[in-house]
Design a protein around this motif. Structure first.
Motif, PDB file in Angstrom:
ATOM      1  N   PHE A 107       0.832  -1.206   0.000  1.00  0.00           N
ATOM      2  CA  PHE A 107       0.000   0.000   0.000  1.00  0.00           C
ATOM      3  C   PHE A 107       0.866   1.256   0.000  1.00  0.00           C
ATOM      4  CE2 PHE A 107      -2.303   3.201   2.627  1.00  0.00           C
ATOM      5  CZ  PHE A 107      -3.329   3.480   1.742  1.00  0.00           C
ATOM      6  N   LEU A 108       1.884   1.282   0.864  1.00  0.00           N
ATOM      7  CA  LEU A 108       2.766   2.446   0.957  1.00  0.00           C
ATOM      8  C   LEU A 108       3.597   2.611  -0.311  1.00  0.00           C
ATOM      9  CD1 LEU A 108       3.997   2.039   4.655  1.00  0.00           C
ATOM     10  CD2 LEU A 108       2.296   3.650   3.785  1.00  0.00           C
ATOM     11  N   VAL A 109       4.088   1.505  -0.862  1.00  0.00           N
ATOM     12  CA  VAL A 109       4.873   1.568  -2.097  1.00  0.00           C
ATOM     13  C   VAL A 109       4.031   2.126  -3.236  1.00  0.00           C
ATOM     14  CG1 VAL A 109       5.996   0.164  -3.879  1.00  0.00           C
ATOM     15  CG2 VAL A 109       6.503  -0.247  -1.476  1.00  0.00           C
ATOM     16  N   GLY A 110       2.765   1.693  -3.309  1.00  0.00           N
ATOM     17  CA  GLY A 110       1.871   2.214  -4.340  1.00  0.00           C
ATOM     18  C   GLY A 110       1.684   3.717  -4.227  1.00  0.00           C
ATOM     19  N   ILE A 111       1.563   4.205  -2.993  1.00  0.00           N
ATOM     20  CA  ILE A 111       1.414   5.648  -2.768  1.00  0.00           C
ATOM     21  C   ILE A 111       2.674   6.396  -3.191  1.00  0.00           C
ATOM     22  CG2 ILE A 111       1.232   7.418  -0.973  1.00  0.00           C
ATOM     23  CD1 ILE A 111      -0.704   5.605   0.497  1.00  0.00           C
ATOM     24  N   PHE A 112       3.830   5.898  -2.774  1.00  0.00           N
ATOM     25  CA  PHE A 112       5.089   6.569  -3.096  1.00  0.00           C
ATOM     26  C   PHE A 112       5.351   6.586  -4.600  1.00  0.00           C
ATOM     27  CE2 PHE A 112       6.185   5.940   1.421  1.00  0.00           C
ATOM     28  CZ  PHE A 112       6.711   7.190   1.700  1.00  0.00           C
ATOM     29  N   ILE A 113       5.080   5.475  -5.262  1.00  0.00           N
ATOM     30  CA  ILE A 113       5.309   5.415  -6.707  1.00  0.00           C
ATOM     31  C   ILE A 113       4.414   6.417  -7.433  1.00  0.00           C
ATOM     32  CG2 ILE A 113       4.998   3.978  -8.762  1.00  0.00           C
ATOM     33  CD1 ILE A 113       5.928   1.598  -7.136  1.00  0.00           C
ATOM     34  N   THR A 114       3.155   6.483  -7.034  1.00  0.00           N
ATOM     35  CA  THR A 114       2.212   7.404  -7.680  1.00  0.00           C
ATOM     36  C   THR A 114       2.625   8.853  -7.472  1.00  0.00           C
ATOM     37  OG1 THR A 114       0.410   5.822  -7.292  1.00  0.00           O
ATOM     38  CG2 THR A 114      -0.208   8.078  -7.849  1.00  0.00           C
TER      39      THR A 114
END
Length: 246
Positions: free
Chosen positions: A141-148
């Motif tokens: 979830f956090l990785v998805g936020i950071f990538i976006t």
């Protein structure tokens, strides 16, 4: 001295630009000025002409209530003008709460009541497995936020400190997961609805944390959370295809 005792950053850190106005998010040189003999005066922001941080005079309970109401000013006070450093411990405790909830649901679905030591040992490892799965989902979830966010606004996450600050904000804003335990203990017919409300509350808090930390509009934080949920659900689907109960 009374103000610094409440967790406000030390004056020496002001030189690092550590303070922020809770109203306009502009940097401030100081939160208050000490005129000696117990005379303190809250500093006024040069940009918006409002007190830099009115919360330094508030009781922690009032600050907590304002944070629960997702007020941007309370979030800025906590993230920029205090020395709260519990995000790591809070993250672990929230993951334990989530793992316990999943483990409890797994035990409820099992009809095996054999008190054999081997069965108890297997159930114990089920909890560890649930903790690992919850940790991987949270990481996704956090990785998805950071990538976006890095893809949409790379200038916002230029340095390591930017990433660390945003990570700290996201972990602290996930405190709503602590409500999972009371929701399970006071189990009733509406427990699934309560769990859904808790999930929505955590996502709203995460969105507010992103918006306050990076000084964004409301749309981009929700877009980042949406992609974070997609990646998280992808991990869930992967575990389900492996035949694991999640």
């Amino acid at each position: 001295e009374a103000l610094t005792g409440r967790g406000v950053l030390s004056p020496a850190m002001a030189a690092l630009g550590a303070y922020r106005c809770i109203e306009c998010s502009r940097e401030a040189a100081e939160l208050y000025r000490d005129y000696q003999r117990g005379v303190l005066r809250i500093s006024i922001c040069k940009s918006c002409q409002k007190p830099v941080d009115k919360y330094i005079e508030y009781d922690p309970v009032i600050i907590l209530i304002n944070a629960i109401l997702c007020k941007a000013q309370a979030y800025r006070h906590i993230l920029f003008n205090t020395k709260i450093n519990i995000h790591g411990k809070l993250c672990i405790f929230c993951l334990l709460c989530e793992a316990y909830l999943r483990w409890l649901q797994l035990q409820d679905s099992s009809q095996n009541i054999d008190p054999d030591d081997l069965i108890r040992y297997a159930k114990e490892w089920d909890f560890y497995r649930m903790f690992g799965i919850a940790s991987l989902e949270q990481t996704s979830f956090l990785v998805g936020i950071f990538i976006t966010l890095w893809w949409m606004r790379p200038e916002m996450l230029k340095t390591k400190s930017d990433f660390i600050l945003l990570l700290k904000a996201l972990l602290l804003s996930s405190y709503g997961k602590l409500l999972l335990i009371p929701a399970v203990i006071w189990e009733h017919d509406y427990t699934p609805l309560c769990l859904a409300f808790i999930k929505v509350f955590v996502l709203i808090s995460n969105s507010q944390a992103i918006r306050v930390t990076l000084n964004l509009n409301r749309m981009l934080p929700w877009l980042a959370i949406f992609f974070g949920l997609i990646l998280e659900n992808g991990v869930v689907c992967f575990f389900q295809k492996m035949g694991w109960d999640v």
